[in-house]
Motif scaffolding. Structure first.
Motif, mmCIF file in Angstrom:
data_model
loop_
_atom_site.group_PDB
_atom_site.id
_atom_site.type_symbol
_atom_site.label_atom_id
_atom_site.label_comp_id
_atom_site.label_asym_id
_atom_site.label_seq_id
_atom_site.Cartn_x
_atom_site.Cartn_y
_atom_site.Cartn_z
ATOM 1 N N MET A 1 0.170 2.149 6.449
ATOM 2 C CA MET A 1 0.885 1.642 5.153
ATOM 3 C C MET A 1 1.200 2.780 4.207
ATOM 4 O O MET A 1 2.206 2.518 3.462
ATOM 5 C CB MET A 1 -0.691 0.859 4.386
ATOM 6 N N GLU A 2 0.882 3.988 5.098
ATOM 7 C CA GLU A 2 1.760 5.057 4.058
ATOM 8 C C GLU A 2 2.588 5.443 4.441
ATOM 9 O O GLU A 2 3.485 5.981 3.266
ATOM 10 C CB GLU A 2 0.499 5.884 4.401
ATOM 11 N N HIS A 3 3.022 4.673 5.616
ATOM 12 C CA HIS A 3 4.707 4.567 6.202
ATOM 13 C C HIS A 3 5.593 3.876 5.516
ATOM 14 O O HIS A 3 6.616 4.307 4.755
ATOM 15 C CB HIS A 3 5.157 4.652 7.577
ATOM 16 N N ARG A 4 4.729 2.914 5.300
ATOM 17 C CA ARG A 4 5.689 1.750 4.334
ATOM 18 C C ARG A 4 5.610 2.134 3.161
ATOM 19 O O ARG A 4 6.574 1.821 2.145
ATOM 20 C CB ARG A 4 4.639 0.200 4.567
ATOM 21 N N MET A 5 4.793 3.004 1.999
ATOM 22 C CA MET A 5 4.653 2.833 0.634
ATOM 23 C C MET A 5 5.962 4.427 0.660
ATOM 24 O O MET A 5 6.581 4.413 -0.360
ATOM 25 C CB MET A 5 3.216 3.545 0.337
ATOM 26 N N GLU A 6 6.227 5.075 1.264
ATOM 27 C CA GLU A 6 7.140 5.914 2.104
ATOM 28 C C GLU A 6 8.751 5.073 1.597
ATOM 29 O O GLU A 6 9.631 5.600 1.017
ATOM 30 C CB GLU A 6 6.794 6.869 2.873
ATOM 31 N N ALA A 7 8.817 4.404 2.992
ATOM 32 C CA ALA A 7 9.885 3.775 3.001
ATOM 33 C C ALA A 7 10.642 2.718 1.229
ATOM 34 O O ALA A 7 11.536 2.301 1.452
ATOM 35 C CB ALA A 7 9.382 2.826 4.103
ATOM 36 N N LEU A 8 9.227 2.878 0.875
ATOM 37 C CA LEU A 8 9.498 1.561 -0.192
ATOM 38 C C LEU A 8 10.833 3.019 -1.641
ATOM 39 O O LEU A 8 11.498 2.103 -1.915
ATOM 40 C CB LEU A 8 8.360 1.436 -1.614
ATOM 41 N N GLY A 9 10.370 4.269 -1.669
ATOM 42 C CA GLY A 9 11.051 4.867 -1.774
ATOM 43 C C GLY A 9 10.926 4.332 -4.224
ATOM 44 O O GLY A 9 9.742 4.231 -3.844
ATOM 45 N N LYS A 10 11.639 4.974 -4.111
ATOM 46 C CA LYS A 10 10.705 4.492 -5.849
ATOM 47 C C LYS A 10 12.062 4.918 -6.539
ATOM 48 O O LYS A 10 13.702 5.437 -6.645
ATOM 49 C CB LYS A 10 10.719 5.851 -6.533
ATOM 50 N N PRO A 11 12.639 3.482 -7.458
ATOM 51 C CA PRO A 11 13.480 2.505 -8.034
ATOM 52 C C PRO A 11 13.631 3.514 -9.467
ATOM 53 O O PRO A 11 12.393 4.182 -9.490
ATOM 54 C CB PRO A 11 13.380 1.454 -8.236
#
Length: 487
Positions: free
Chosen positions: A262-272
């Motif tokens: 889930m931490e990797h998924r959060m990193e992959a989200l980026g930040k718009p």
């Protein structure tokens, strides 16, 4: 059809700052384009590059036709052919060799000379500056008759809506293209803003969900570890009588692995990019500056002459308290003269005893003291720093610019500061002479909102029809020696 101008890999710096970074750009003979962007974005630089007035070291520019260029007011007049019919329409046929031309006459002359050339395209930098409404209507008519390309920088939104069918927005050195006039561009920008806000909302919600799930997984793993230590069990012991249940250690590993995933998924989200949010400015007045006279400015039978020229002949008016009053009229009719008569309290002018006048002149950018931006804004100001910063942000002045010396700012940036100083100052009546001249369009729109919300009385001279429509409660026209209220 071949483009009239084709640009590839253009890169321009100024004082170490990137101004233009354009991979590809094409201007066709049928194009009618408005070029918009913030003050200092590089709009004038782009026009000069396209027309060949400014050489570039990086990039390729191919021109397949002849271009005419209408520069800003402070640049010299250029033009080879002379279409005397057009010079006559623009009212400057007799002004070719007259060095005492007014700002409006200078602008008309530059437009007429550029349009006289047998050009395949016209590039114009703020051609409506210093033109009255009649001059702007003549310019609109002439632009509609142009057979070649038109690329124009303008702060006049009504002019852009009537003349162009495409907008180029210059931001961070790059061009974004929008189809339609300026109003269509605004609608598309608002849709982009709403989409951006929705994406940011979804991103925020997903990030909160993942953060909560990660915390829950780690919490469960810690509890299992604590329970195992308390019972003295080895992590490899069987978790069930027949060995089919997962071991305690295996469950903990799975929880930790789930948290890492889930931490990797959060990193992959980026930040718009977050949508821009500006604080609402709430103007107020000190009780000591309150005016109780319903008509704080009155004119009784004003008379004003310069030699044989009559400016006012027994003109009268009553300007009501708290109103936003537009003063319109052709160039040279006496609008700025009226402001000077009010400021000097000349014969026939009656002001409320508590009137405190703030005055913004057309050439305000030339009369600034040697100060820093924030120091200048806080001088004679009762607002806290947070609200001063909010007004500056609304006008498009960045947080980095607040610490700068006034001397290093551009003319457009200085005008923003002067207007902010007026709105935040210890005044109850403002006289603003052409406040929207030389402002970028976002700043003009912010100025409109600030003027509407201002707690005091505002008199403003303008030829900007959209500014009048959006701000004025009352409109007066100065004409034939009189000051006439327009219904």
């Amino acid at each position: 059809m071949k483009p009239l101008v084709k640009v590839e890999n253009l890169y321009v710096e100024y004082l170490g700052r990137k101004v233009l970074d354009i991979e590809e750009l094409e201007l066709y003979p049928y194009d009618r384009i408005g070029l918009v962007g913030a003050n200092g974005a590089g709009k004038s630089t782009l026009l000069k590059v396209l027309v060949g007035e400014r050489p570039v070291s990086e990039g390729q520019i191919v021109r397949e036709g002849r271009l005419a260029y209408i520069p800003q007011l402070d640049e010299p007049v250029a033009g080879e052919g002379k279409n005397f019919a057009l010079l006559g329409k623009m009212g400057v046929a007799s002004k070719l060799d007259d060095e005492r031309r007014s700002g409006g006459e200078e602008t008309r002359l530059k437009i007429a000379l550029a349009m006289s050339e047998a050009a395949d395209g016209i590039l114009a930098d703020e051609p409506t500056s210093h033109l009255d409404r009649e001059g702007i209507q003549v310019l609109i008519s002439q632009c509609r008759q142009i057979t070649g390309a038109l690329l124009v920088i303008s702060h006049d939104r009504d002019f852009l809506d009537q003349v162009v069918d495409k907008i180029w927005e210059l931001k961070d050195g790059k061009i974004a293209e929008y189809w339609g006039g300026y109003s269509d561009y605004l609608a598309q920008k608002e849709e982009e803003r709403r989409s951006q806000a929705e994406q940011f909302k979804q991103w925020s919600a997903e990030r909160v969900r993942l953060e909560k799930a990660i915390a829950e997984a780690k919490s469960q793993a810690r509890k299992m570890e604590q329970k195992a230590r308390a019972s003295g069990k080895n992590k490899s012991e069987s978790g069930g009588r027949l060995g089919h249940q997962k071991t305690t250690g295996s469950k903990q590993k799975k929880l930790h692995q789930a948290a890492r995933n889930m931490e990797h998924r959060m990193e992959a989200l980026g930040k718009p990019e977050a949508p821009e949010t500006l604080r609402t400015i709430r103007f107020r007045q000190s009780p000591a500056l309150a005016l109780h006279n319903p008509f704080p400015i009155i004119g009784n039978d004003l008379v004003k002459r310069y030699g044989d020229k009559v400016i006012f002949e027994r003109a009268s008016f009553q300007f009501p308290l708290g109103a936003k009053i537009a003063i319109t009229g052709a160039n040279g009719t006496g609008k700025s003269t009226l402001f000077q008569m009010i400021l000097n309290r000349e014969d026939g002018i009656v002001l409320s005893p508590k009137a405190q006048l703030g005055y913004f002149a057309q050439d305000s950018y030339k009369t600034m003291r040697d100060q820093k931006v924030l120091e200048y804004l806080l001088d004679e100001c009762d607002y806290p720093v947070s609200e001063v910063r909010a007004v500056l942000a609304a006008m498009g002045v960045s947080q980095q610019d607040i610490r700068k010396e006034l001397a290093v700012l551009s003319g457009g940036e200085i005008i923003k500061l002067k207007l902010a100083h007026m709105l935040l100052g210890r005044y109850n009546i403002l006289l603003l002479d052409e406040p929207s001249n030389f402002l970028d369009l976002p700043a003009v729109e912010a100025l409109e909102q600030l003027m509407r919300e201002y707690a005091g009385t505002i008199l403003f001279i303008t030829h900007d029809a959209r500014l009048v429509d959006n701000v004025a409660d009352i409109v007066y026209e100065v004409k034939d020696g009189n000051i006439i209220r327009i219904d």
